[in-house]
Design a protein around this motif. Structure first.
Motif, PDB file in Angstrom:
ATOM      1  N   PHE A   1       0.841  -1.201   0.000  1.00 13.91           N
ATOM      2  CA  PHE A   1       0.000   0.000   0.000  1.00 13.91           C
ATOM      3  C   PHE A   1       0.874   1.249   0.000  1.00 13.91           C
ATOM      4  O   PHE A   1       0.660   2.195  -0.766  1.00 13.91           O
ATOM      5  N   LEU A   2       1.894   1.246   0.855  1.00 16.61           N
ATOM      6  CA  LEU A   2       2.805   2.390   0.952  1.00 16.61           C
ATOM      7  C   LEU A   2       3.575   2.593  -0.349  1.00 16.61           C
ATOM      8  O   LEU A   2       3.700   3.729  -0.839  1.00 16.61           O
ATOM      9  N   ILE A   3       4.089   1.505  -0.909  1.00 18.92           N
ATOM     10  CA  ILE A   3       4.851   1.614  -2.161  1.00 18.92           C
ATOM     11  C   ILE A   3       3.993   2.224  -3.253  1.00 18.92           C
ATOM     12  O   ILE A   3       4.409   3.143  -3.965  1.00 18.92           O
TER      13      ILE A   3
ATOM     14  N   ALA B   1      11.826   2.620  -8.731  1.00 21.14           N
ATOM     15  CA  ALA B   1      12.636   1.409  -8.595  1.00 21.14           C
ATOM     16  C   ALA B   1      12.071   0.482  -7.525  1.00 21.14           C
ATOM     17  O   ALA B   1      12.288  -0.730  -7.564  1.00 21.14           O
ATOM     18  N   LEU B   2      11.319   1.062  -6.573  1.00 23.23           N
ATOM     19  CA  LEU B   2      10.706   0.236  -5.526  1.00 23.23           C
ATOM     20  C   LEU B   2       9.732  -0.787  -6.100  1.00 23.23           C
ATOM     21  O   LEU B   2       9.509  -1.846  -5.518  1.00 23.23           O
TER      22      LEU B   2
ATOM     23  N   ALA C   1      14.961   4.632  -1.613  1.00 25.43           N
ATOM     24  CA  ALA C   1      13.928   4.960  -2.598  1.00 25.43           C
ATOM     25  C   ALA C   1      12.775   5.704  -1.946  1.00 25.43           C
ATOM     26  O   ALA C   1      12.239   6.677  -2.510  1.00 25.43           O
ATOM     27  N   MET C   2      12.388   5.289  -0.738  1.00 25.70           N
ATOM     28  CA  MET C   2      11.295   5.963  -0.040  1.00 25.70           C
ATOM     29  C   MET C   2      11.680   7.393   0.325  1.00 25.70           C
ATOM     30  O   MET C   2      10.837   8.311   0.274  1.00 25.70           O
ATOM     31  N   ALA C   3      12.942   7.603   0.661  1.00 23.24           N
ATOM     32  CA  ALA C   3      13.411   8.960   0.953  1.00 23.24           C
ATOM     33  C   ALA C   3      13.276   9.841  -0.284  1.00 23.24           C
ATOM     34  O   ALA C   3      12.883  11.013  -0.192  1.00 23.24           O
ATOM     35  N   HIS C   4      13.575   9.269  -1.443  1.00 20.70           N
ATOM     36  CA  HIS C   4      13.398  10.019  -2.701  1.00 20.70           C
ATOM     37  C   HIS C   4      11.927  10.358  -2.925  1.00 20.70           C
ATOM     38  O   HIS C   4      11.599  11.471  -3.354  1.00 20.70           O
TER      39      HIS C   4
ATOM     40  N   ALA D   1       7.457  14.435  -2.779  1.00 23.41           N
ATOM     41  CA  ALA D   1       6.239  15.003  -2.184  1.00 23.41           C
ATOM     42  C   ALA D   1       6.514  16.383  -1.598  1.00 23.41           C
ATOM     43  O   ALA D   1       5.727  17.327  -1.788  1.00 23.41           O
ATOM     44  N   ALA D   2       7.632  16.523  -0.892  1.00 21.67           N
ATOM     45  CA  ALA D   2       7.977  17.812  -0.283  1.00 21.67           C
ATOM     46  C   ALA D   2       8.238  18.868  -1.353  1.00 21.67           C
ATOM     47  O   ALA D   2       7.841  20.038  -1.209  1.00 21.67           O
TER      48      ALA D   2
END
Length: 591
Positions: free
Chosen positions: A172-174, A355-356, A434-437, A442-443
């Motif tokens: 869901f998060l990905i 890439a995730l 990848a999540m940090a990217h 979003a920011a």
């Protein structure tokens, strides 16, 4: 199938039925306030249970992984905030909101012969009409966002059943964090509707393979049909699902008659759902699929003598000729769209997947737990390949592959629990990078689009639009008293007609073919003026540098002198903003 999943799918199907009724009303010229109110009530009632389900999922998810739940909330909140900004995306302004606005103004369905996309099925856009009637165009973005949330919940509930609660939460998060999904969730596009109905149809089909009750097959056919109603790429969805159905039916049905019956039931529901849109196109253009398949079905649409055929280049030829990419770069495009995509950059796919979505696929393929994964892989990979080769490579055109990849990621994450600790740490580190990217993306959107200043009232809507759209400040200079026969000509302005209140003229292609034809067939500036007036042109909104460059490449020196003489002697410059200029045609030379 989980009860919550069936409720979400049922809500989506009922909304699609309501949309088709709105379309019928529009076609019959029955777009009245009671229709808009009924649609708004339907949307509100649909949002209540979905919001309740989402709240329950997040409450339970916090027990599994507080960090993942917080990230999900961040992505949901950031993109919901962005929904409260005015429409500024190109396809919002030239298509997805522009034609619902025209329908609202005219009280009936509107086609434009020089905008082929106005003939596409517009399932989701039918809901944009009532929110425009309400005067809240940002709510069209919220509706699109709503379909993204419903798709994410379908992914979560399916993965929870097949792979467990924690892998489902990460799937869901990905999905929610993928940059192109984030972009779609705060724009009034239609891709998330296609994504929802294709995912619903696939999961219903898989459930029918287990359950064998006909109602699941009929519902799968309806969802597939409504994918067809959402966007032309729904044809790819329906074709792949039909092939998957045949394979499933051969395994589940004991006879050829059983396979044939299942195929007919599925096809019947597809046809039933899409029929109103194809019948409308047949009546308007003589081709139910218009603007597709014109070489087979023809068309009654008259485009005008000045329209020219479009030069056909493959995606790979364009990348070599226009972008100067090497053979290796071109070969790596299917991978690059996941890694190096960039918004508003056609060379870099106008967006990015992630890439995730690929990181955990090898472990998903190694998993022997879930027999559905081969059907999910077939649909996902099939869609990606066909969409990749059938149109320009844009991340959002490929986005309907994202739900399947997110589900496969859940299978891969579950399989990783059996692997060495070092492998888990390595992949976990890559996943967090990848999540940090995705968080940075979003920011950056929040910073660039600045919804807080607008929502707080610190920035007015007019000032916001003037800052975001280079030509917006010029629109107030267009004479408000134009007669109904007079039109504003858009030259390299991207057909962005949503904020233009006057009548307009756009060419069928992106090029200013009417201007080229007029310039070439006249002998002096006065004749250019006369011919444009005959076409009803009273003003020209142009992107000056692009038009100048295009004329340098396509007109002779004498023709360019003639055009410049027309601009100098027969027009008045009303204003300029960055690269845009607005000219009004004079009634007489120098007037």
């Amino acid at each position: 199938m989980r009860r919550e999943s069936m409720l979400i799918i049922t809500i989506g199907l009922l909304l699609a039925v309501l949309s088709n009724f709105i379309m019928a009303g529009a076609y019959l010229g029955f777009l009245r306030p009671e229709v808009h109110i009924a649609a708004l009530v339907g949307l509100f009632l649909a949002a209540l249970p979905v919001t309740a389900i989402l709240s329950k999922v997040l409450a339970n998810a916090a027990k599994e992984s507080l960090a993942a739940t917080v990230f999900i909330l961040l992505f949901l909140a950031a993109n919901l905030l962005l929904c409260f900004t005015p429409p500024i995306a190109r396809d919002e302004l030239n298509h997805h909101l522009a034609f619902p606005k025209l329908m609202l103004q005219q009280g009936a369905f509107v086609h434009h012969p020089h905008a082929a996309y106005s003939f596409y099925p517009m399932l989701l856009q039918m809901f944009f009409i009532p929110v425009l009637w309400l005067g809240e165009d940002h709510m069209a973005k919220v509706i699109h966002y709503f379909f993204g949330v419903m798709t994410g919940l379908l992914i979560y509930f399916y993965a929870q059943k097949r792979a467990g609660a924690k892998p489902a939460l990460f799937a869901f998060l990905i999905f929610l964090s993928v940059p192109v999904v984030q972009k779609l969730m705060h724009t009034a596009y239609v891709d998330l509707a296609l994504m929802f109905y294709s995912t619903a149809a696939l999961l219903l089909l898989l459930h029918w393979g287990d359950d064998q009750r006909s109602r699941y097959l009929f519902l799968a056919g309806a969802a597939s049909g409504f994918a067809l109603c959402s966007k032309p790429n729904g044809l790819i969805v329906a074709a792949l699902l039909f092939v998957a159905l045949i394979i499933l039916a051969k395994k589940r049905c004991a006879s050829l008659s059983g396979v044939s019956k299942a195929a007919l039931q599925f096809a019947f529901m597809n046809i039933l759902c899409i029929a109103p849109w194809y019948l409308k196109n047949y009546a308007a253009a003589g081709n139910p699929f218009y603007p597709l398949f014109t070489s087979y079905f023809g068309s009654t649409i008259e485009l005008g003598a000045y329209e020219r055929p479009q030069t056909k280049f493959t995606e790979f030829q364009q990348r070599e000729l226009i972008y100067g990419e090497s053979p290796l770069e071109i070969m790596l495009v299917p991978l690059r769209v996941f890694i190096t995509g960039q918004d508003a950059n056609p060379r870099l796919f106008d967006g990015s997947l992630s890439a995730l979505l690929l990181l955990f696929i090898p472990w998903a393929l190694l998993s022997k737990v879930n027999r559905d994964k081969r059907y999910i892989l077939f649909f996902t990979l099939g869609y990606f390949i066909i969409a990749f080769f059938s149109s320009a490579t844009r991340a959002r055109y490929l986005a309907p592959a994202a739900p399947g990849l997110a589900i496969l990621a859940a299978f891969g994450i579950e399989e990783l629990r059996k692997r060495a600790r070092a492998v888990q740490i390595t992949l976990g580190t890559l996943g967090m990078a990848a999540m940090a990217h995705h968080l940075y993306y979003a920011a950056n959107n929040l910073s660039k689009l600045d919804p807080i200043g607008l929502i707080s009232g610190e920035v007015s809507r007019e000032n916001y639009l003037a800052r975001q759209l280079p030509y917006y400040s010029l629109l107030s200079s267009i004479p408000k008293s134009l007669a109904s026969s007079e039109r504003v000509y858009l030259a390299f302005a991207g057909k962005q007609i949503y904020y233009i209140e006057q009548n307009f003229h756009i060419d069928e292609l992106e090029y200013p073919d009417l201007l080229i034809e007029v310039i070439r067939t006249t002998k002096n500036p006065a004749e250019i003026h006369e011919q444009l007036k005959k076409h009803g042109i009273s003003s020209i909104l142009m992107r000056a540098s692009l038009l100048s460059r295009y004329f340098n490449d396509n007109l002779s020196e004498d023709e360019r002198v003639r055009w410049n003489g027309f601009l100098k002697g027969f027009t008045l410059l009303l204003g300029q903003s960055k690269d845009y200029a607005l000219y009004q045609l004079n009634e007489r030379e120098g007037g």
